[in-house]
Design a protein around this motif. Structure first.
Motif, PDB file in Angstrom:
ATOM      1  N   GLY A  19      -1.226  11.487   2.544  1.00  0.00           N
ATOM      2  CA  GLY A  19       0.218  11.251   2.692  1.00  0.00           C
ATOM      3  C   GLY A  19       0.806  12.568   3.154  1.00  0.00           C
ATOM      4  O   GLY A  19       1.450  13.284   2.396  1.00  0.00           O
ATOM      5  N   GLU A  50      -1.391   9.874   7.210  1.00  0.00           N
ATOM      6  CA  GLU A  50       0.015   9.482   7.039  1.00  0.00           C
ATOM      7  C   GLU A  50       0.219   8.147   7.754  1.00  0.00           C
ATOM      8  O   GLU A  50      -0.185   7.994   8.892  1.00  0.00           O
ATOM      9  CB  GLU A  50       0.914  10.573   7.640  1.00  0.00           C
ATOM     10  CG  GLU A  50       2.384  10.246   7.696  1.00  0.00           C
ATOM     11  CD  GLU A  50       3.016   9.908   6.355  1.00  0.00           C
ATOM     12  OE1 GLU A  50       2.978  10.746   5.436  1.00  0.00           O
ATOM     13  OE2 GLU A  50       3.525   8.784   6.212  1.00  0.00           O
ATOM     14  N   ASP A  86      -4.874  16.225   3.369  1.00  0.00           N
ATOM     15  CA  ASP A  86      -3.620  15.961   2.646  1.00  0.00           C
ATOM     16  C   ASP A  86      -3.356  14.455   2.698  1.00  0.00           C
ATOM     17  O   ASP A  86      -3.172  13.882   3.778  1.00  0.00           O
ATOM     18  CB  ASP A  86      -2.457  16.749   3.269  1.00  0.00           C
ATOM     19  CG  ASP A  86      -1.169  16.596   2.450  1.00  0.00           C
ATOM     20  OD1 ASP A  86      -1.267  16.292   1.240  1.00  0.00           O
ATOM     21  OD2 ASP A  86      -0.078  16.783   3.021  1.00  0.00           O
ATOM     22  N   THR A  94       6.943  18.971   0.118  1.00  0.00           N
ATOM     23  CA  THR A  94       6.670  20.070  -0.825  1.00  0.00           C
ATOM     24  C   THR A  94       7.213  21.365  -0.219  1.00  0.00           C
ATOM     25  O   THR A  94       6.912  21.675   0.944  1.00  0.00           O
ATOM     26  CB  THR A  94       5.140  20.205  -1.053  1.00  0.00           C
ATOM     27  OG1 THR A  94       4.632  18.946  -1.478  1.00  0.00           O
ATOM     28  CG2 THR A  94       4.820  21.254  -2.085  1.00  0.00           C
ATOM     29  N   ARG A 131       0.813  -1.218   0.000  1.00  0.00           N
ATOM     30  CA  ARG A 131       0.000   0.000   0.000  1.00  0.00           C
ATOM     31  C   ARG A 131       0.846   1.268   0.000  1.00  0.00           C
ATOM     32  O   ARG A 131       0.358   2.357   0.273  1.00  0.00           O
ATOM     33  CB  ARG A 131      -0.919  -0.013   1.208  1.00  0.00           C
ATOM     34  CG  ARG A 131      -1.779  -1.255   1.207  1.00  0.00           C
ATOM     35  CD  ARG A 131      -3.110  -0.984   1.771  1.00  0.00           C
ATOM     36  NE  ARG A 131      -4.122  -1.757   1.084  1.00  0.00           N
ATOM     37  CZ  ARG A 131      -5.397  -1.416   1.066  1.00  0.00           C
ATOM     38  NH1 ARG A 131      -5.787  -0.339   1.658  1.00  0.00           N
ATOM     39  NH2 ARG A 131      -6.275  -2.161   0.434  1.00  0.00           N
TER      40      ARG A 131
END
Ligand SMILES: C[S@@+](CC[C@H](N)C(=O)[O-])C[C@H]1O[C@@H](n2cnc3c(N)ncnc32)[C@H](O)[C@@H]1O
Length: 222
Positions: free
Chosen positions: A99, A121, A97, A75, A67
């Motif tokens: 991840g 996350e 968001d 970023t 996965r």
């Protein structure tokens, strides 16, 4: 997604070279210090090599994970600001968001745009870093992180979704977004287009620290 490599000269070499130039007048002492510097540099390089091996081992472990949708590549803040502006993120928005890494996008969305934000996350350490940052910025009421798998989440409350994932992973999450998100929800993808989707707008941002152009694609769910 572009992964860059940083190469640097070991710091001990600089430190000792400076000491020798300004502090040590005698040749004998300089030779002694030079030898010491070499040993320190050698130890430093071995340690660095060990760290790189440990990092690679972790990446390999992740690659085996069925996965795993992307490595952790953050970023830059300038790109985040440009994407939040492109999607006109504002108070009242709920941004997810997918991840979320160290949480920089959710924190910026809440701080600069007054949105509520949720990060997803699956790396425990990155979730801990995010929770610390949320507390540091006093955003407990508006920002949270879920330690879990993107592919198993309910995203239906999101009005904005951000994703910086590998191209083939974007293909995996596309059906999830299409079925779960409301009409009018905005989706921002960093670096790569979502396969099979038509973007509404796109933006190209030059970023100095990475010395490259970053693409951001905006989609609106219809
Ligand atoms: C390229 S990073 C982006 C980080 C952050 N969104 C940013 O732009 O700075 C991708 C993140 O996705 C996480 N990730 C990869 N596969 C995941 C999955 N299936 N569920 C949750 N997180 C995942 C990685 O651990 C990594 O932190």
């Amino acid at each position: 997604m572009v992964v860059s490599l940083n190469l640097s000269i070991p710091e001990p070499v600089f430190t000792v070279a400076l000491m020798m130039r300004f502090v040590v007048p005698k040749l004998q002492s300089r030779i002694l210090l030079a030898s010491f510097s070499l040993v320190v540099s050698f130890v430093y390089l071995i340690e660095r090599d060990r760290e790189i091996h440990a990092e690679n081992a972790q990446q390999d472990k992740l690659l085996d994970h069925p996965r795993w949708l992307a490595p952790h590549v953050p970023t830059p803040p300038e790109v985040i600001d440009a994407m939040l502006k492109l999607a006109t993120v504002r108070a009242g928005d709920i941004l997810y968001d997918l991840g979320s890494g160290d949480g920089r996008i959710i924190i910026r969305a809440a701080e600069k745009r007054r949105a509520n934000a949720v990060g997803i996350e699956f790396d425990e350490e990155l979730c801990n870093v995010t929770r610390l940052a949320i507390r540091k910025h006093h955003l407990e009421g508006r920002v949270r992180v879920i330690q879990g798998d993107i592919l198993e989440q309910d995203l239906s409350e999101a009005s904005v979704v951000t994703a910086y994932l590998l191209p083939k992973s974007l293909g995996k999450i596309a059906p999830l977004l299409q079925t779960q998100l409301k009409k009018g929800a905005r989706v921002l993808s960093v670096d790569d287009e979502i396969p099979g989707w038509k973007f509404t707008k796109r933006l190209n941002v030059w970023e100095n620290s990475t010395a490259r152009n970053w693409w951001v694609f905006l989609y609106v769910i219809r």
